[in-house]
Motif scaffolding. Structure first.
Motif, PDB file in Angstrom:
ATOM      1  N   MET A 172      33.837   7.306   7.224  1.00 39.27           N
ATOM      2  CA  MET A 172      34.069   6.007   7.861  1.00 39.27           C
ATOM      3  C   MET A 172      35.279   6.120   8.778  1.00 39.27           C
ATOM      4  O   MET A 172      36.260   6.772   8.439  1.00 39.27           O
ATOM      5  CB  MET A 172      34.354   4.932   6.811  1.00 39.27           C
ATOM      6  CG  MET A 172      33.210   4.650   5.867  1.00 39.27           C
ATOM      7  SD  MET A 172      31.785   3.951   6.680  1.00 39.27           S
ATOM      8  CE  MET A 172      32.483   2.465   7.382  1.00 39.27           C
ATOM      9  N   VAL A 173      35.194   5.443   9.913  1.00 35.56           N
ATOM     10  CA  VAL A 173      36.285   5.428  10.879  1.00 35.56           C
ATOM     11  C   VAL A 173      36.687   3.973  11.110  1.00 35.56           C
ATOM     12  O   VAL A 173      35.846   3.160  11.506  1.00 35.56           O
ATOM     13  CB  VAL A 173      35.850   6.077  12.212  1.00 35.56           C
ATOM     14  CG1 VAL A 173      36.944   5.954  13.262  1.00 35.56           C
ATOM     15  CG2 VAL A 173      35.457   7.532  11.988  1.00 35.56           C
ATOM     16  N   PRO A 174      37.949   3.623  10.849  1.00 38.82           N
ATOM     17  CA  PRO A 174      38.405   2.271  11.182  1.00 38.82           C
ATOM     18  C   PRO A 174      38.275   2.068  12.691  1.00 38.82           C
ATOM     19  O   PRO A 174      38.538   2.991  13.470  1.00 38.82           O
ATOM     20  CB  PRO A 174      39.873   2.253  10.762  1.00 38.82           C
ATOM     21  CG  PRO A 174      40.069   3.442   9.898  1.00 38.82           C
ATOM     22  CD  PRO A 174      39.018   4.439  10.281  1.00 38.82           C
ATOM     23  N   TYR A 175      37.854   0.869  13.076  1.00 38.44           N
ATOM     24  CA  TYR A 175      37.540   0.638  14.479  1.00 38.44           C
ATOM     25  C   TYR A 175      38.141  -0.678  14.937  1.00 38.44           C
ATOM     26  O   TYR A 175      37.992  -1.708  14.281  1.00 38.44           O
ATOM     27  CB  TYR A 175      36.017   0.611  14.647  1.00 38.44           C
ATOM     28  CG  TYR A 175      35.561   0.844  16.053  1.00 38.44           C
ATOM     29  CD1 TYR A 175      35.498   2.119  16.578  1.00 38.44           C
ATOM     30  CD2 TYR A 175      35.181  -0.222  16.863  1.00 38.44           C
ATOM     31  CE1 TYR A 175      35.068   2.345  17.871  1.00 38.44           C
ATOM     32  CE2 TYR A 175      34.750  -0.005  18.156  1.00 38.44           C
ATOM     33  CZ  TYR A 175      34.689   1.276  18.661  1.00 38.44           C
ATOM     34  OH  TYR A 175      34.273   1.495  19.943  1.00 38.44           O
ATOM     35  N   ASP A 176      38.823  -0.629  16.062  1.00 40.25           N
ATOM     36  CA  ASP A 176      39.389  -1.826  16.677  1.00 40.25           C
ATOM     37  C   ASP A 176      38.312  -2.407  17.587  1.00 40.25           C
ATOM     38  O   ASP A 176      38.057  -1.894  18.682  1.00 40.25           O
ATOM     39  CB  ASP A 176      40.642  -1.454  17.476  1.00 40.25           C
ATOM     40  CG  ASP A 176      41.333  -2.642  18.104  1.00 40.25           C
ATOM     41  OD1 ASP A 176      40.658  -3.649  18.405  1.00 40.25           O
ATOM     42  OD2 ASP A 176      42.550  -2.554  18.316  1.00 40.25           O
ATOM     43  N   VAL A 212      38.088   8.171   6.683  1.00 40.11           N
ATOM     44  CA  VAL A 212      38.080   8.281   5.228  1.00 40.11           C
ATOM     45  C   VAL A 212      36.679   8.712   4.810  1.00 40.11           C
ATOM     46  O   VAL A 212      35.684   8.253   5.381  1.00 40.11           O
ATOM     47  CB  VAL A 212      38.490   6.949   4.545  1.00 40.11           C
ATOM     48  CG1 VAL A 212      37.578   5.806   4.939  1.00 40.11           C
ATOM     49  CG2 VAL A 212      38.537   7.087   3.036  1.00 40.11           C
ATOM     50  N   THR A 213      36.605   9.633   3.861  1.00 41.71           N
ATOM     51  CA  THR A 213      35.316  10.074   3.344  1.00 41.71           C
ATOM     52  C   THR A 213      35.119   9.460   1.966  1.00 41.71           C
ATOM     53  O   THR A 213      35.989   9.556   1.099  1.00 41.71           O
ATOM     54  CB  THR A 213      35.244  11.610   3.257  1.00 41.71           C
ATOM     55  OG1 THR A 213      35.529  12.153   4.549  1.00 41.71           O
ATOM     56  CG2 THR A 213      33.868  12.064   2.802  1.00 41.71           C
ATOM     57  N   VAL A 214      33.982   8.802   1.812  1.00 39.61           N
ATOM     58  CA  VAL A 214      33.634   8.113   0.577  1.00 39.61           C
ATOM     59  C   VAL A 214      32.535   8.904  -0.114  1.00 39.61           C
ATOM     60  O   VAL A 214      31.560   9.311   0.519  1.00 39.61           O
ATOM     61  CB  VAL A 214      33.141   6.676   0.888  1.00 39.61           C
ATOM     62  CG1 VAL A 214      32.709   5.953  -0.377  1.00 39.61           C
ATOM     63  CG2 VAL A 214      34.209   5.889   1.623  1.00 39.61           C
ATOM     64  N   VAL A 241      30.410   3.991  10.797  1.00 40.08           N
ATOM     65  CA  VAL A 241      29.985   5.190  10.083  1.00 40.08           C
ATOM     66  C   VAL A 241      29.926   6.329  11.080  1.00 40.08           C
ATOM     67  O   VAL A 241      29.275   6.234  12.119  1.00 40.08           O
ATOM     68  CB  VAL A 241      28.600   4.977   9.437  1.00 40.08           C
ATOM     69  CG1 VAL A 241      28.050   6.284   8.883  1.00 40.08           C
ATOM     70  CG2 VAL A 241      28.682   3.929   8.339  1.00 40.08           C
ATOM     71  N   ALA A 242      30.624   7.409  10.776  1.00 39.58           N
ATOM     72  CA  ALA A 242      30.601   8.596  11.629  1.00 39.58           C
ATOM     73  C   ALA A 242      29.596   9.628  11.127  1.00 39.58           C
ATOM     74  O   ALA A 242      29.067  10.413  11.906  1.00 39.58           O
ATOM     75  CB  ALA A 242      31.991   9.220  11.709  1.00 39.58           C
ATOM     76  N   ARG A 243      29.338   9.609   9.805  1.00 35.49           N
ATOM     77  CA  ARG A 243      28.440  10.618   9.237  1.00 35.49           C
ATOM     78  C   ARG A 243      27.985  10.186   7.850  1.00 35.49           C
ATOM     79  O   ARG A 243      28.767   9.619   7.086  1.00 35.49           O
ATOM     80  CB  ARG A 243      29.167  11.959   9.141  1.00 35.49           C
ATOM     81  CG  ARG A 243      28.354  13.067   8.536  1.00 35.49           C
ATOM     82  CD  ARG A 243      29.200  14.323   8.407  1.00 35.49           C
ATOM     83  NE  ARG A 243      28.457  15.329   7.697  1.00 35.49           N
ATOM     84  CZ  ARG A 243      28.018  16.450   8.222  1.00 35.49           C
ATOM     85  NH1 ARG A 243      28.248  16.716   9.486  1.00 35.49           N
ATOM     86  NH2 ARG A 243      27.366  17.320   7.499  1.00 35.49           N
ATOM     87  N   HIS A 244      26.726  10.479   7.530  1.00 33.13           N
ATOM     88  CA  HIS A 244      26.177  10.319   6.180  1.00 33.13           C
ATOM     89  C   HIS A 244      25.608  11.663   5.744  1.00 33.13           C
ATOM     90  O   HIS A 244      25.062  12.404   6.562  1.00 33.13           O
ATOM     91  CB  HIS A 244      24.986   9.350   6.150  1.00 33.13           C
ATOM     92  CG  HIS A 244      25.306   7.912   6.237  1.00 33.13           C
ATOM     93  ND1 HIS A 244      26.122   7.251   5.350  1.00 33.13           N
ATOM     94  CD2 HIS A 244      24.883   6.972   7.107  1.00 33.13           C
ATOM     95  CE1 HIS A 244      26.186   5.976   5.682  1.00 33.13           C
ATOM     96  NE2 HIS A 244      25.445   5.778   6.747  1.00 33.13           N
ATOM     97  N   GLU A 245      25.714  11.928   4.466  1.00 36.38           N
ATOM     98  CA  GLU A 245      25.026  13.076   3.889  1.00 36.38           C
ATOM     99  C   GLU A 245      24.582  12.667   2.492  1.00 36.38           C
ATOM    100  O   GLU A 245      25.354  12.059   1.744  1.00 36.38           O
ATOM    101  CB  GLU A 245      25.951  14.290   3.829  1.00 36.38           C
ATOM    102  CG  GLU A 245      25.216  15.548   3.466  1.00 36.38           C
ATOM    103  CD  GLU A 245      26.040  16.804   3.716  1.00 36.38           C
ATOM    104  OE1 GLU A 245      25.840  17.762   2.966  1.00 36.38           O
ATOM    105  OE2 GLU A 245      26.857  16.813   4.642  1.00 36.38           O
TER     106      GLU A 245
END
Length: 147
Positions: free
Chosen positions: A113-117, A88-90, A56-60
């Motif tokens: 959300m950021v896909p992460y390796d 992607v923003t959900v 998660v990069a950000r919540h609002e």
């Protein structure tokens, strides 16, 4: 476009001292719906890479009405508002639909959300398969902006 619908169970411990669902618990409801959407549903559609790692990069979140505990689950609708190269923003609505068809929205929110390796320890690009899955849920609605 389609929205992912999640019936989120409510627990007695979700209530705070004021008798309504605590603000932090709303974030857990969003997380449960997002996991069901991006891990379970995406995997069923052959786009299960998100389950291998995402952050998660950000919540609002905007709280619209108090939600009190009851035995019935609350509905969390989830959709995609933006698909970038590596994020992607959900969007979400936590709500109930009354018997007369009117809706009572308790909260509207968004998460980037950021896909992460996990093995490499860094973000990764959204794959073509993930993009295809996410595009079925893409709406450009006015939800809290989460860049």
């Amino acid at each position: 476009m389609a929205r992912h619908i999640y019936a989120c169970p409510m627990r007695w411990s979700d209530m705070d001292a004021f008798g309504h669902v605590n603000n932090v618990v709303f974030m857990r409801y969003l997380e449960e719906a997002r996991i069901d959407f991006m891990f379970t549903r995406a995997a069923e559609a052959g786009a299960g890479e998100f389950a291998g790692g995402s952050v998660v990069a950000r919540h609002e979140i905007d709280y619209k009405a108090p939600l009190v505990h009851r035995p019935a689950p609350v509905t969390v609708e989830t959709w995609v508002t933006r698909i970038g190269g590596a994020s992607v923003t959900v969007g979400y609505e936590v709500k109930d639909t009354n018997e007369d068809g009117t809706e009572l929205v308790y909260a509207r929110a968004s998460t980037v959300m950021v896909p992460y390796d996990l093995a490499a320890g860094r973000p990764r690009r959204i794959s073509a398969v993930e993009r295809e899955f996410l595009s079925h849920f893409l709406e450009n609605e006015d939800v809290p902006a989460a860049a």
